[in-house]
Write an enzyme that holds these catalytic residues in place. Structure first.
Site, PDB file in Angstrom:
ATOM      1  N   GLY A  56      -4.048  10.233   9.155  1.00  0.00           N
ATOM      2  CA  GLY A  56      -5.042   9.179   9.281  1.00  0.00           C
ATOM      3  C   GLY A  56      -4.366   7.901   9.731  1.00  0.00           C
ATOM      4  O   GLY A  56      -3.156   7.723   9.520  1.00  0.00           O
ATOM      5  N   GLN A  61      -3.044  -1.028  11.335  1.00  0.00           N
ATOM      6  CA  GLN A  61      -1.666  -0.508  11.269  1.00  0.00           C
ATOM      7  C   GLN A  61      -0.957  -0.538  12.616  1.00  0.00           C
ATOM      8  O   GLN A  61       0.264  -0.363  12.670  1.00  0.00           O
ATOM      9  CB  GLN A  61      -1.673   0.935  10.738  1.00  0.00           C
ATOM     10  CG  GLN A  61      -2.069   1.042   9.273  1.00  0.00           C
ATOM     11  CD  GLN A  61      -2.000   2.480   8.811  1.00  0.00           C
ATOM     12  OE1 GLN A  61      -2.931   3.239   8.993  1.00  0.00           O
ATOM     13  NE2 GLN A  61      -0.873   2.875   8.245  1.00  0.00           N
ATOM     14  N   CYS A 104       1.845   6.542   3.146  1.00  0.00           N
ATOM     15  CA  CYS A 104       1.238   5.703   4.172  1.00  0.00           C
ATOM     16  C   CYS A 104       2.278   5.458   5.260  1.00  0.00           C
ATOM     17  O   CYS A 104       3.430   5.145   4.955  1.00  0.00           O
ATOM     18  CB  CYS A 104       0.794   4.377   3.556  1.00  0.00           C
ATOM     19  SG  CYS A 104       0.041   3.249   4.741  1.00  0.00           S
ATOM     20  N   LEU A 105       1.883   5.591   6.528  1.00  0.00           N
ATOM     21  CA  LEU A 105       2.824   5.365   7.630  1.00  0.00           C
ATOM     22  C   LEU A 105       3.378   3.938   7.607  1.00  0.00           C
ATOM     23  O   LEU A 105       4.473   3.697   8.110  1.00  0.00           O
ATOM     24  CB  LEU A 105       2.151   5.641   8.979  1.00  0.00           C
ATOM     25  CG  LEU A 105       1.705   7.091   9.233  1.00  0.00           C
ATOM     26  CD1 LEU A 105       0.989   7.200  10.564  1.00  0.00           C
ATOM     27  CD2 LEU A 105       2.891   8.038   9.179  1.00  0.00           C
ATOM     28  N   HIS A 146      -8.554   5.956   1.862  1.00  0.00           N
ATOM     29  CA  HIS A 146      -7.267   5.300   2.137  1.00  0.00           C
ATOM     30  C   HIS A 146      -7.378   4.445   3.407  1.00  0.00           C
ATOM     31  O   HIS A 146      -6.936   3.296   3.431  1.00  0.00           O
ATOM     32  CB  HIS A 146      -6.195   6.386   2.282  1.00  0.00           C
ATOM     33  CG  HIS A 146      -4.825   5.881   2.622  1.00  0.00           C
ATOM     34  ND1 HIS A 146      -3.755   5.993   1.759  1.00  0.00           N
ATOM     35  CD2 HIS A 146      -4.350   5.257   3.737  1.00  0.00           C
ATOM     36  CE1 HIS A 146      -2.682   5.453   2.340  1.00  0.00           C
ATOM     37  NE2 HIS A 146      -3.011   5.004   3.538  1.00  0.00           N
ATOM     38  N   GLU A 147      -7.989   5.018   4.462  1.00  0.00           N
ATOM     39  CA  GLU A 147      -8.070   4.283   5.738  1.00  0.00           C
ATOM     40  C   GLU A 147      -9.067   3.122   5.662  1.00  0.00           C
ATOM     41  O   GLU A 147      -8.826   2.059   6.235  1.00  0.00           O
ATOM     42  CB  GLU A 147      -8.433   5.237   6.883  1.00  0.00           C
ATOM     43  CG  GLU A 147      -7.489   6.425   7.092  1.00  0.00           C
ATOM     44  CD  GLU A 147      -6.017   6.055   7.143  1.00  0.00           C
ATOM     45  OE1 GLU A 147      -5.672   4.921   7.514  1.00  0.00           O
ATOM     46  OE2 GLU A 147      -5.184   6.914   6.772  1.00  0.00           O
ATOM     47  N   HIS A 150      -7.523   0.122   4.278  1.00  0.00           N
ATOM     48  CA  HIS A 150      -6.713  -0.638   5.249  1.00  0.00           C
ATOM     49  C   HIS A 150      -7.546  -1.706   5.963  1.00  0.00           C
ATOM     50  O   HIS A 150      -7.037  -2.775   6.302  1.00  0.00           O
ATOM     51  CB  HIS A 150      -6.126   0.297   6.316  1.00  0.00           C
ATOM     52  CG  HIS A 150      -4.825   0.942   5.935  1.00  0.00           C
ATOM     53  ND1 HIS A 150      -3.694   0.211   5.629  1.00  0.00           N
ATOM     54  CD2 HIS A 150      -4.464   2.248   5.829  1.00  0.00           C
ATOM     55  CE1 HIS A 150      -2.693   1.044   5.357  1.00  0.00           C
ATOM     56  NE2 HIS A 150      -3.130   2.286   5.459  1.00  0.00           N
TER      57      HIS A 150
HETATM   58 CO    CO Z   1      -2.047   4.006   5.099  1.00  0.00          CO
END
Ligand code: CO
Length: 182
Positions: A56, A61, A104-105, A146-147, A150
């Site tokens: 995701g 991000q 998380c990236l 989660h997304e 963000h």
């Molecule tokens: Co994340």
């Protein structure tokens, strides 16, 4: 594998920003124009997510604070990925509770168990600007939450208990320093 992917080798890949970058803490702006530029940017997000081996990605991000998320969940049975993009997603209902380990990236090498609702109903706009709703459960509901976080400047570490969070402080400070130096 991945024959259904909505991008190809020529699609631009963006850099994912890391914890400490101010864009990760901003509230992202509503999307009001659903044009080819938006759809190309969504393709670039899919390509970036794939390149970073994520499931995701939210537009902030890649330092673009707009309300767009993409998800690519492996479908083991069909050996493909289910790709999904949503603009302006909002959680309308949620139920149940489920503990699952998240990463998380934008927060590399940290994984922690997060408690979230198991089933959610979201409303969102497609890349064509069509308003839709979706009921999601399990992994899809997990990644969506989660997304969507963000887009509101919230990171998964914000859901941890103060004790768990305190234990991560040193590593987070280090990420923050590295992020500001780059
Ligand atoms: Co994340």
């Amino acid at each position: 594998m991945e024959s259904n992917r909505p991008f190809d080798e020529s699609t631009r890949i963006h850099d994912v920003i890391i914890y400490g970058h101010p864009t990760l803490r901003k509230r992202a702006a509503d999307i009001t124009v659903f044009d080819d530029e938006l759809r190309e940017f969504a393709r670039e997000m899919f390509a970036t997510m794939d390149d970073y081996e994520g499931i995701g990605l939210a537009a902030p991000q890649v330092d673009r604070p707009i309300r767009l998320i993409v998800i690519g969940l492996p479908d083991e049975e069909r050996e493909t990925y289910d790709y999904f993009a949503a603009a302006n997603p909002v959680i309308k209902e949620s139920s149940g509770s489920w503990d699952f380990e998240e990463g998380c990236l934008s927060i590399p090498d940290i994984r922690e168990t997060v408690t979230r609702p198991e089933t959610i109903t979201i409303e969102y706009d497609t890349l064509q600007g069509e308003h839709k709703s979706l009921v999601a459960t399990g992994m899809l509901a997990r990644v969506l939450q989660h997304e969507i976080d963000h887009l509101n400047g919230i990171l998964f570490i914000d859901h941890l208990s103060p004790v768990r969070r305190a234990l991560l402080n040193g590593r987070l400070k280090r990420l923050e320093r590295e992020s500001q130096e780059s």
